[in-house]
Design a protein around this motif. Sequence first.
Motif, mmCIF file in Angstrom:
data_model
loop_
_atom_site.group_PDB
_atom_site.id
_atom_site.type_symbol
_atom_site.label_atom_id
_atom_site.label_comp_id
_atom_site.label_asym_id
_atom_site.label_seq_id
_atom_site.Cartn_x
_atom_site.Cartn_y
_atom_site.Cartn_z
ATOM 1 N N LEU A 118 0.828 -1.205 0.000
ATOM 2 C CA LEU A 118 0.000 0.000 0.000
ATOM 3 C C LEU A 118 0.866 1.260 0.000
ATOM 4 N N HIS A 119 1.885 1.296 0.840
ATOM 5 C CA HIS A 119 2.749 2.469 0.950
ATOM 6 C C HIS A 119 3.502 2.708 -0.350
ATOM 7 N N HIS A 120 4.071 1.651 -0.925
ATOM 8 C CA HIS A 120 4.836 1.782 -2.157
ATOM 9 C C HIS A 120 3.942 2.263 -3.303
ATOM 10 N N GLY A 121 2.777 1.618 -3.477
ATOM 11 C CA GLY A 121 1.882 1.984 -4.577
ATOM 12 C C GLY A 121 1.343 3.393 -4.441
ATOM 13 N N ALA A 122 0.896 3.760 -3.231
ATOM 14 C CA ALA A 122 0.329 5.092 -3.026
ATOM 15 C C ALA A 122 1.387 6.175 -3.214
ATOM 16 N N SER A 123 2.598 5.949 -2.721
ATOM 17 C CA SER A 123 3.682 6.926 -2.869
ATOM 18 C C SER A 123 4.037 7.114 -4.335
ATOM 19 N N ILE B 286 -1.565 15.245 0.625
ATOM 20 C CA ILE B 286 -2.679 14.526 1.242
ATOM 21 C C ILE B 286 -2.350 13.038 1.373
ATOM 22 N N ILE B 287 -1.803 12.462 0.295
ATOM 23 C CA ILE B 287 -1.445 11.043 0.310
ATOM 24 C C ILE B 287 -0.368 10.780 1.358
ATOM 25 N N ALA B 288 0.623 11.680 1.420
ATOM 26 C CA ALA B 288 1.693 11.517 2.409
ATOM 27 C C ALA B 288 1.146 11.620 3.833
ATOM 28 N N ASN B 289 0.206 12.526 4.033
ATOM 29 C CA ASN B 289 -0.421 12.691 5.343
ATOM 30 C C ASN B 289 -1.190 11.434 5.738
ATOM 31 N N TRP B 290 -1.877 10.843 4.770
ATOM 32 C CA TRP B 290 -2.622 9.606 4.995
ATOM 33 C C TRP B 290 -1.683 8.451 5.365
ATOM 34 N N LEU B 291 -0.608 8.308 4.591
ATOM 35 C CA LEU B 291 0.347 7.232 4.860
ATOM 36 C C LEU B 291 1.067 7.445 6.190
ATOM 37 N N THR B 292 1.334 8.704 6.532
ATOM 38 C CA THR B 292 1.960 9.010 7.817
ATOM 39 C C THR B 292 1.057 8.596 8.973
ATOM 40 N N ALA B 293 -0.250 8.891 8.827
ATOM 41 C CA ALA B 293 -1.214 8.514 9.866
ATOM 42 C C ALA B 293 -1.236 7.003 10.063
ATOM 43 N N LEU B 294 -1.167 6.262 8.964
ATOM 44 C CA LEU B 294 -1.130 4.801 9.066
ATOM 45 C C LEU B 294 0.161 4.342 9.724
ATOM 46 N N GLY B 295 1.273 4.999 9.367
ATOM 47 C CA GLY B 295 2.561 4.634 9.949
ATOM 48 C C GLY B 295 2.648 4.933 11.426
ATOM 49 N N ALA C 183 -7.387 7.259 9.677
ATOM 50 C CA ALA C 183 -6.480 7.627 8.598
ATOM 51 C C ALA C 183 -7.244 8.021 7.335
ATOM 52 N N LEU C 184 -8.367 7.370 7.087
ATOM 53 C CA LEU C 184 -9.145 7.673 5.877
ATOM 54 C C LEU C 184 -9.638 9.115 5.855
ATOM 55 N N GLU C 185 -9.845 9.691 7.023
ATOM 56 C CA GLU C 185 -10.323 11.072 7.087
ATOM 57 C C GLU C 185 -9.325 12.044 6.458
ATOM 58 N N ARG C 186 -8.045 11.657 6.395
ATOM 59 C CA ARG C 186 -7.012 12.514 5.816
ATOM 60 C C ARG C 186 -7.167 12.633 4.298
ATOM 61 N N LEU C 187 -7.893 11.714 3.680
ATOM 62 C CA LEU C 187 -8.026 11.713 2.221
ATOM 63 C C LEU C 187 -9.133 12.647 1.721
#
Length: 345
Positions: free
Chosen positions: A27-32, A45-54, A62-66
């Motif tokens: 997920l992280h690789h594909g989204a980045s 926004i995508i980076a913020n979402w992935l950061t929240a998951l991390g 985390a979905l709210e960040r999108l």
Amino acid sequence: MKKKWKASDKANFFLNLSRLLERGYTLHHGASLLGIQDGPYAKSIIANWLTALGEGKSWGEALERLELPNDIQAYLFFSERYGRLNRGFYYAGRMLKEREKIKQQFMTIARYPILLIWIIAMLFSFMVFFVFPQFEALFQTMDIEYPAITTMTFLFFQSIPYGFLLLLIVITIGVIYYYGSFKNKTSLQQYHLILKIPLINRLLRMYLTYSFSLQFGQLLKGGLHVLDVLTVFVDQSRLSIFKEEGERMKEELNEGLQFPDVVVNSGCYTAEFKEIIQHGQQTGKLADDLIHYSEMLWKDLLQRVQQITMTIQPILFLVIGLFMLLLFLSIFLPIFQLITSIDAY
């Protein structure tokens, strides 16, 4: 720098992410990777979402960040629960893409009628403030009566302010009712009230049934039992209607009612939904039947919405054409009557 991540770009992001996950990307690789192509704002926004998951945030938080609509967030929430994120991203992207397509179709259809309505409004204003006063003075001087259609048009113009006043009163009553009563009702009660509106009754039933059958079928496909699926419905907070439905259904199942009866007791779903569930239970393929039925509903729903949007344009043009004819006759009939009167003298 773009300050907005367009819905169409989000749709493409989800669809492409679904494909990458199917090919084995994380997920992280594909989204980045995809975020690089979507511009600085989308990338943030995508980076913020992935950061929240991390950081260990829950999937729902985390979905709210999108910055997604609630129903799309609910789809992605469910997809994480049934362990098929690639399918969840696919359905989310597809829904966003189809919404944008319908929105663009509506804007295209409405563009020219809106322009014509604006032109007619300008002509009507010109007639009210300049043409009709001159006609009235001239006809009074010559002791001639207006043609009937001109009199009707003039009365229509005079009634426009009262029409706006009535509209304002209706809107005010609607706002008072919304904040004083409607907003305080449960989601299920709100939907029951909306379902009484004839024009959207069928479409809303189809959409609710599509959403319910798709998510329920996918969760069953993921290995959950009926009660476990309803627990997932209760745990999510993005679609309050399904949260309330999950609570109601669990309670009625514990009382000994059969699942098909429990589902249709709310009165929010299509008439044939009970038979679909019964057929799936009899054949042992309830999950597959629900998913297949949701696909059929989605195609039918899109077709109906497109038919409605395509019907709006000729109706608008017909109404505008009638107004143009009324405008033409209300101007030229008095002129013709004046010429006839002068010739008579």
